[in-house]
Design an enzyme around this catalytic site. Sequence first.
Site, PDB file in Angstrom:
ATOM      1  N   GLY A 103       0.837  -1.201   0.000  1.00 59.16           N
ATOM      2  CA  GLY A 103       0.000   0.000   0.000  1.00 59.16           C
ATOM      3  C   GLY A 103       0.869   1.246   0.000  1.00 59.16           C
ATOM      4  O   GLY A 103       0.382   2.356   0.078  1.00 59.16           O
ATOM      5  N   ASN A 104       2.199   1.031  -0.117  1.00 60.98           N
ATOM      6  CA  ASN A 104       3.155   2.135  -0.047  1.00 60.98           C
ATOM      7  C   ASN A 104       3.045   3.052  -1.275  1.00 60.98           C
ATOM      8  O   ASN A 104       3.177   2.594  -2.406  1.00 60.98           O
ATOM      9  CB  ASN A 104       4.560   1.516   0.062  1.00 60.98           C
ATOM     10  CG  ASN A 104       5.640   2.558   0.178  1.00 60.98           C
ATOM     11  OD1 ASN A 104       5.823   3.371  -0.722  1.00 60.98           O
ATOM     12  ND2 ASN A 104       6.361   2.522   1.275  1.00 60.98           N
TER      13      ASN A 104
ATOM     14  N   GLY B 154       4.995   5.506  -2.418  1.00 57.10           N
ATOM     15  CA  GLY B 154       6.226   5.676  -3.201  1.00 57.10           C
ATOM     16  C   GLY B 154       6.413   4.511  -4.168  1.00 57.10           C
ATOM     17  O   GLY B 154       6.754   4.695  -5.339  1.00 57.10           O
ATOM     18  N   LYS B 155       6.154   3.295  -3.660  1.00 59.66           N
ATOM     19  CA  LYS B 155       6.319   2.104  -4.513  1.00 59.66           C
ATOM     20  C   LYS B 155       5.270   2.107  -5.614  1.00 59.66           C
ATOM     21  O   LYS B 155       5.566   1.748  -6.767  1.00 59.66           O
ATOM     22  CB  LYS B 155       6.185   0.832  -3.683  1.00 59.66           C
ATOM     23  CG  LYS B 155       7.377   0.633  -2.762  1.00 59.66           C
ATOM     24  CD  LYS B 155       7.232  -0.617  -1.927  1.00 59.66           C
ATOM     25  CE  LYS B 155       8.340  -0.683  -0.894  1.00 59.66           C
ATOM     26  NZ  LYS B 155       8.137  -1.753   0.076  1.00 59.66           N
TER      27      LYS B 155
ATOM     28  N   ASP C  86      10.076  -7.235  -1.475  1.00 57.83           N
ATOM     29  CA  ASP C  86      10.486  -7.382  -0.087  1.00 57.83           C
ATOM     30  C   ASP C  86      11.924  -6.902  -0.023  1.00 57.83           C
ATOM     31  O   ASP C  86      12.744  -7.270  -0.882  1.00 57.83           O
ATOM     32  CB  ASP C  86      10.368  -8.844   0.362  1.00 57.83           C
ATOM     33  CG  ASP C  86      10.253  -8.936   1.879  1.00 57.83           C
ATOM     34  OD1 ASP C  86       9.484  -8.153   2.467  1.00 57.83           O
ATOM     35  OD2 ASP C  86      10.944  -9.771   2.477  1.00 57.83           O
ATOM     36  N   SER C  87      12.230  -6.049   0.947  1.00 55.55           N
ATOM     37  CA  SER C  87      13.581  -5.491   0.976  1.00 55.55           C
ATOM     38  C   SER C  87      14.080  -5.346   2.399  1.00 55.55           C
ATOM     39  O   SER C  87      13.300  -5.415   3.360  1.00 55.55           O
ATOM     40  CB  SER C  87      13.611  -4.144   0.254  1.00 55.55           C
ATOM     41  OG  SER C  87      12.799  -3.201   0.914  1.00 55.55           O
TER      42      SER C  87
ATOM     43  N   PHE D  40      15.570   7.020   4.046  1.00 57.52           N
ATOM     44  CA  PHE D  40      14.822   6.508   5.191  1.00 57.52           C
ATOM     45  C   PHE D  40      15.590   5.321   5.765  1.00 57.52           C
ATOM     46  O   PHE D  40      16.684   4.998   5.294  1.00 57.52           O
ATOM     47  CB  PHE D  40      13.393   6.103   4.780  1.00 57.52           C
ATOM     48  CG  PHE D  40      13.333   4.898   3.869  1.00 57.52           C
ATOM     49  CD1 PHE D  40      13.632   5.006   2.529  1.00 57.52           C
ATOM     50  CD2 PHE D  40      12.975   3.641   4.364  1.00 57.52           C
ATOM     51  CE1 PHE D  40      13.589   3.888   1.691  1.00 57.52           C
ATOM     52  CE2 PHE D  40      12.931   2.525   3.540  1.00 57.52           C
ATOM     53  CZ  PHE D  40      13.241   2.655   2.199  1.00 57.52           C
TER      54      PHE D  40
ATOM     55  N   ASP E  98      19.602   4.428   5.932  1.00 57.79           N
ATOM     56  CA  ASP E  98      20.391   5.228   4.989  1.00 57.79           C
ATOM     57  C   ASP E  98      21.471   6.101   5.640  1.00 57.79           C
ATOM     58  O   ASP E  98      22.566   6.223   5.077  1.00 57.79           O
ATOM     59  CB  ASP E  98      19.467   6.095   4.117  1.00 57.79           C
ATOM     60  CG  ASP E  98      18.790   5.280   3.027  1.00 57.79           C
ATOM     61  OD1 ASP E  98      19.193   4.109   2.825  1.00 57.79           O
ATOM     62  OD2 ASP E  98      17.870   5.801   2.367  1.00 57.79           O
TER      63      ASP E  98
ATOM     64  N   HIS F  39      19.466  -0.935  -4.601  1.00 56.17           N
ATOM     65  CA  HIS F  39      18.938  -2.291  -4.729  1.00 56.17           C
ATOM     66  C   HIS F  39      17.594  -2.279  -5.470  1.00 56.17           C
ATOM     67  O   HIS F  39      17.355  -3.072  -6.366  1.00 56.17           O
ATOM     68  CB  HIS F  39      18.792  -2.905  -3.331  1.00 56.17           C
ATOM     69  CG  HIS F  39      18.105  -2.028  -2.317  1.00 56.17           C
ATOM     70  ND1 HIS F  39      18.422  -0.705  -2.153  1.00 56.17           N
ATOM     71  CD2 HIS F  39      17.098  -2.272  -1.427  1.00 56.17           C
ATOM     72  CE1 HIS F  39      17.662  -0.184  -1.202  1.00 56.17           C
ATOM     73  NE2 HIS F  39      16.841  -1.121  -0.758  1.00 56.17           N
TER      74      HIS F  39
HETATM   75  P1  IMP Z   1      10.097  -2.537   2.928  1.00 55.74           P
HETATM   76  O1  IMP Z   1      10.347  -3.756   2.100  1.00 55.74           O
HETATM   77  O2  IMP Z   1       9.968  -1.281   2.099  1.00 55.74           O
HETATM   78  O3  IMP Z   1       9.034  -2.705   3.965  1.00 55.74           O
HETATM   79  O4  IMP Z   1      11.435  -2.278   3.715  1.00 55.74           O
HETATM   80  C1  IMP Z   1      11.801  -3.062   4.801  1.00 55.74           C
HETATM   81  C2  IMP Z   1      12.810  -2.332   5.645  1.00 55.74           C
HETATM   82  O5  IMP Z   1      14.105  -2.477   5.064  1.00 55.74           O
HETATM   83  C3  IMP Z   1      12.600  -0.833   5.782  1.00 55.74           C
HETATM   84  O6  IMP Z   1      11.722  -0.521   6.812  1.00 55.74           O
HETATM   85  C4  IMP Z   1      14.008  -0.364   6.086  1.00 55.74           C
HETATM   86  O7  IMP Z   1      14.315  -0.581   7.434  1.00 55.74           O
HETATM   87  C5  IMP Z   1      14.852  -1.309   5.236  1.00 55.74           C
HETATM   88  N1  IMP Z   1      15.100  -0.740   3.898  1.00 55.74           N
HETATM   89  C6  IMP Z   1      14.709  -1.244   2.714  1.00 55.74           C
HETATM   90  N2  IMP Z   1      15.115  -0.464   1.689  1.00 55.74           N
HETATM   91  C7  IMP Z   1      15.776   0.563   2.270  1.00 55.74           C
HETATM   92  C8  IMP Z   1      16.427   1.724   1.731  1.00 55.74           C
HETATM   93  O8  IMP Z   1      16.479   1.996   0.530  1.00 55.74           O
HETATM   94  N3  IMP Z   1      16.968   2.546   2.650  1.00 55.74           N
HETATM   95  C9  IMP Z   1      16.923   2.315   3.977  1.00 55.74           C
HETATM   96  N4  IMP Z   1      16.352   1.271   4.538  1.00 55.74           N
HETATM   97  C10 IMP Z   1      15.772   0.390   3.676  1.00 55.74           C
END
Ligand code: IMP
Length: 198
Positions: free
Chosen positions: A12-13, A15-16, A72-73, A157, A160, A185
């Site tokens: 639901g993000n 930015g994404k 997923d990141s 965020f 970073d 990434h």
């Molecule tokens: P999500 O997959 O966007 O929910 O990211 C999971 C978590 O990974 C985030 O809340 C951050 O803690 C970390 N993360 C993922 N991508 C980044 C980035 O580009 N910068 C900083 N933290 C990141």
Amino acid sequence: MWTDSKLVLASGNKGKLREFSKLFADFGTEVIPQTELGVDSPEETGLSFIENALLKARHASAVTQLPSLADDSGLVVPALDGAPGLYSARFAGSNASDQDNLNLLLDRMTHLSGEDRRGHYICALALVRHAADPDPVVVIGRWYGQIIGAPRGDGGFGYDPVFLPDRLSQTAAELDSETKNGLSHRGLAVIELRSLLS
Ligand code: IMP
């Protein structure tokens, strides 16, 4: 070549949504966030980023009967056995802020130096044509660097401010967003996904 007219984004993000809408506009595909279709978030029970991306994509597709894309990141520090890893967003607890997570990471790394301070961001993307798709499109982007001892910069965020990418003298939080997106990434994963779908 990707030709479907609709795709549900298992997130639901905002930015994404913006980023993936731009990518799929070139393919004539409308990207709809799962929140708009009443899809809840499944429990992320996978042991890896790719497993969690796939289970989120399959879940959204099962509920909506549409093709689905999930990501997923997180941040991986090999010297910490891969932590914060899958728990990057809630490293310091389920209600933890970015600042809490970053502080805990620095605490866990105070005794580490040199190669042991290496870390990388990872972004897994999974695209399924239907919930049981046996041949999903999966890509992984990685961004390598090291974790510095004190935060620098107020952009970006998450982690970073302490992530110093290889070959750069600025942290990810000191880069403008366009530069970050070109190197990150997520940026690399999106480029690969585009090439696989074209
Ligand atoms: P999500 O997959 O966007 O929910 O990211 C999971 C978590 O990974 C985030 O809340 C951050 O803690 C970390 N993360 C993922 N991508 C980044 C980035 O580009 N910068 C900083 N933290 C990141």
